[in-house]
Scaffold this motif. Structure first.
Motif, PDB file in Angstrom:
ATOM      1  N   LYS A 170      53.549  56.257  12.017  1.00 17.71           N
ATOM      2  CA  LYS A 170      52.385  55.368  12.015  1.00 17.71           C
ATOM      3  C   LYS A 170      51.151  56.186  11.669  1.00 17.71           C
ATOM      4  N   LEU A 171      50.379  55.696  10.731  1.00 18.83           N
ATOM      5  CA  LEU A 171      49.108  56.321  10.374  1.00 18.83           C
ATOM      6  C   LEU A 171      47.989  55.463  10.956  1.00 18.83           C
ATOM      7  N   TYR A 172      47.219  56.079  11.836  1.00 18.31           N
ATOM      8  CA  TYR A 172      46.109  55.371  12.469  1.00 18.31           C
ATOM      9  C   TYR A 172      44.806  55.710  11.748  1.00 18.31           C
ATOM     10  N   VAL A 173      43.985  54.699  11.578  1.00 21.45           N
ATOM     11  CA  VAL A 173      42.642  54.880  11.031  1.00 21.45           C
ATOM     12  C   VAL A 173      41.672  54.241  12.019  1.00 21.45           C
ATOM     13  N   ASN A 174      40.765  55.047  12.531  1.00 20.04           N
ATOM     14  CA  ASN A 174      39.836  54.568  13.562  1.00 20.04           C
ATOM     15  C   ASN A 174      40.574  53.949  14.749  1.00 20.04           C
ATOM     16  N   GLY A 175      41.711  54.538  15.096  1.00 24.38           N
ATOM     17  CA  GLY A 175      42.451  54.099  16.268  1.00 24.38           C
ATOM     18  C   GLY A 175      43.342  52.888  16.062  1.00 24.38           C
ATOM     19  N   LYS A 176      43.406  52.360  14.848  1.00 27.01           N
ATOM     20  CA  LYS A 176      44.232  51.186  14.568  1.00 27.01           C
ATOM     21  C   LYS A 176      45.332  51.544  13.566  1.00 27.01           C
ATOM     22  N   VAL A 177      46.497  50.867  13.673  1.00 26.25           N
ATOM     23  CA  VAL A 177      47.619  51.146  12.777  1.00 26.25           C
ATOM     24  C   VAL A 177      47.308  50.631  11.374  1.00 26.25           C
ATOM     25  N   ALA A 178      47.192  51.554  10.433  1.00 25.76           N
ATOM     26  CA  ALA A 178      46.934  51.183   9.044  1.00 25.76           C
ATOM     27  C   ALA A 178      48.214  51.213   8.216  1.00 25.76           C
ATOM     28  N   LEU A 179      49.210  51.969   8.707  1.00 27.45           N
ATOM     29  CA  LEU A 179      50.475  52.112   7.985  1.00 27.45           C
ATOM     30  C   LEU A 179      51.591  52.376   8.994  1.00 27.45           C
ATOM     31  N   CYS A 180      52.703  51.678   8.823  1.00 30.63           N
ATOM     32  CA  CYS A 180      53.882  51.912   9.656  1.00 30.63           C
ATOM     33  C   CYS A 180      55.091  51.916   8.726  1.00 30.63           C
ATOM     34  N   ALA A 181      55.828  53.024   8.717  1.00 33.80           N
ATOM     35  CA  ALA A 181      56.915  53.160   7.750  1.00 33.80           C
ATOM     36  C   ALA A 181      58.096  53.903   8.355  1.00 33.80           C
ATOM     37  N   PRO A 182      59.298  53.691   7.799  1.00 34.96           N
ATOM     38  CA  PRO A 182      60.467  54.433   8.274  1.00 34.96           C
ATOM     39  C   PRO A 182      60.364  55.907   7.883  1.00 34.96           C
ATOM     40  N   CYS A 183      60.960  56.753   8.686  1.00 35.88           N
ATOM     41  CA  CYS A 183      61.025  58.175   8.377  1.00 35.88           C
ATOM     42  C   CYS A 183      62.348  58.714   8.898  1.00 35.88           C
ATOM     43  N   THR A 184      62.663  59.944   8.547  1.00 33.49           N
ATOM     44  CA  THR A 184      63.884  60.589   9.037  1.00 33.49           C
ATOM     45  C   THR A 184      63.510  61.936   9.622  1.00 33.49           C
ATOM     46  N   THR A 185      63.818  62.123  10.896  1.00 35.34           N
ATOM     47  CA  THR A 185      63.480  63.371  11.576  1.00 35.34           C
ATOM     48  C   THR A 185      64.728  64.257  11.711  1.00 35.34           C
ATOM     49  N   GLY A 186      64.565  65.392  12.359  1.00 29.74           N
ATOM     50  CA  GLY A 186      65.647  66.366  12.476  1.00 29.74           C
ATOM     51  C   GLY A 186      66.813  65.877  13.316  1.00 29.74           C
ATOM     52  N   ALA A 187      68.014  66.354  12.964  1.00 32.79           N
ATOM     53  CA  ALA A 187      69.231  65.930  13.645  1.00 32.79           C
ATOM     54  C   ALA A 187      69.979  67.124  14.201  1.00 32.79           C
ATOM     55  N   LYS A 188      70.738  66.903  15.240  1.00 35.44           N
ATOM     56  CA  LYS A 188      71.576  67.942  15.830  1.00 35.44           C
ATOM     57  C   LYS A 188      73.025  67.684  15.444  1.00 35.44           C
ATOM     58  N   ARG A 189      73.611  68.613  14.700  1.00 37.93           N
ATOM     59  CA  ARG A 189      75.014  68.525  14.257  1.00 37.93           C
ATOM     60  C   ARG A 189      75.313  67.217  13.544  1.00 37.93           C
ATOM     61  N   LYS A 190      74.502  66.897  12.524  1.00 41.80           N
ATOM     62  CA  LYS A 190      74.749  65.723  11.694  1.00 41.80           C
ATOM     63  C   LYS A 190      75.172  66.179  10.305  1.00 41.80           C
ATOM     64  N   PHE A 191      76.255  65.589   9.777  1.00 35.72           N
ATOM     65  CA  PHE A 191      76.723  65.963   8.447  1.00 35.72           C
ATOM     66  C   PHE A 191      75.932  65.214   7.388  1.00 35.72           C
ATOM     67  N   GLU A 192      75.416  65.943   6.404  1.00 32.12           N
ATOM     68  CA  GLU A 192      74.621  65.372   5.310  1.00 32.12           C
ATOM     69  C   GLU A 192      75.502  65.246   4.082  1.00 32.12           C
ATOM     70  N   PRO A 193      75.967  64.015   3.735  1.00 38.33           N
ATOM     71  CA  PRO A 193      76.915  63.857   2.620  1.00 38.33           C
ATOM     72  C   PRO A 193      76.399  64.346   1.278  1.00 38.33           C
ATOM     73  N   ASN A 194      75.099  64.132   0.999  1.00 38.22           N
ATOM     74  CA  ASN A 194      74.590  64.462  -0.336  1.00 38.22           C
ATOM     75  C   ASN A 194      74.523  65.968  -0.583  1.00 38.22           C
TER      76      ASN A 194
END
Length: 305
Positions: A170-194
């Motif tokens: 979430k990107l806040y501008v002046n304390g309000k949500v201006a953008l909310c989008a999916p993201c991918t964070t770090g994983a523990k022991r996850k196989f990456e097919p690509n």
């Protein structure tokens, strides 16, 4: 009579214009589990299969069933290698679609709803509260944008929050949500097919500041190894065990560093609805571009769970 003929002519021209295929405006096509952008519309996949079969150089005999699978992916890789589209990973993105458009210009394909048309059917939300009420934030790939708020962002009034449990930025501008989008964070022991790699590092929780911004940063860890101009390895260079080869790092577009240990935010085509990176926060390209343009060095970033 003249008016009737005129209307008939206009109707025919309109139908022809909308029946004309345009790979460049199709959704991206690939393994659904790997990429947020890949809708894999059955009609678009079917047209892809028809076009690949029609290529006079490849001599393919794909089943035109509109289903993305191993055979279609391998055919795309063969197409990419023949037309020197690299990396030839079977991902039907912008580069591949441009060549398909040229190669299949004389192939008659059934009309389909394009990505642009699909966007027109997306619901618009009056505010973030309305978006949050109607969207499953943990599962959905939908993006909320408040353009009026985004236009007021100046770097000093912005704040980023990354929720690991929701896999959302979430990107806040002046304390309000201006953008909310999916993201991918770090994983523990996850196989990456690509990349055929096990991800083994969480994105650290806490409060950070953006330390650097680089529009196109080269990765020092993930990339390809080449010998005599031929790619011999793809993935984590630390795990390469072959003969001496030249390393070329992946380009991380819209790089925003959070830690001195190499964790940051950057654009990626591999966005999932669960942790899957090696510590960095992956963002869809358009989202990363917006965030990159609205923040500055020193912008506060909160990573929460």
């Amino acid at each position: 009579m003249i008016l009737t003929r005129l209307l008939f002519t206009v109707l025919v021209l309109f139908s022809a214009a909308h029946a004309k295929h345009s790979f460049k405006h199709y959704n991206d096509i690939c393994e659904k589990t790997d990429n947020q952008k890949c809708v894999n519309d059955p009609l678009q996949v079917k047209n892809l299969q028809i076009a690949l079969n029609a290529d006079k150089y490849l001599h393919l005999h794909l089943k035109t069933d509109g289903k993305w699978g191993k055979n279609t992916k391998e055919a795309v890789q063969k197409f990419q290698k023949h037309y020197h589209i690299f990396p030839a990973e079977g991902y039907v993105g912008a580069k591949t679609k441009r060549v398909l458009e040229r190669v299949a210009k004389n192939v008659k394909l059934p009309p389909v709803r394009t990505a642009a048309a699909n966007k027109m059917t997306n619901r618009s939300y009056t505010c973030y509260a309305d978006f949050k009420k109607h969207v499953d934030l943990q599962k959905s790939y939908k993006v909320f944008k408040n353009n009026k708020l985004l236009s007021k962002a100046n770097g000093k009034n912005t704040h980023i929050k990354i929720d690991v449990s929701e896999q959302r930025l979430k990107l806040y501008v002046n304390g309000k949500v201006a953008l909310c989008a999916p993201c991918t964070t770090g994983a523990k022991r996850k196989f990456e097919p690509n990349t055929k790699t096990y991800r083994d590092k969480h994105t650290p929780l806490g409060t950070f500041r953006i330390k650097e911004k680089i529009a196109a940063k080269k990765s020092t860890i993930f990339g390809e190894m080449y010998r005599n101009g031929k790619k011999v390895y793809h993935g984590d260079r630390r795990k390469y065990r072959g003969p001496r080869a030249k390393y070329v790092g992946h380009t991380m577009h819209h790089w925003m560093r959070l830690t001195s240990g190499g964790v940051g935010l950057h654009a990626s085509k591999y966005i999932k609805r669960h942790p899957g990176s090696n510590g960095c926060v992956r963002l869809p390209f358009k989202v990363a571009s917006i965030v990159f343009s609205k923040v500055k060095k020193g912008t506060k970033v909160s990573v929460i769970n």
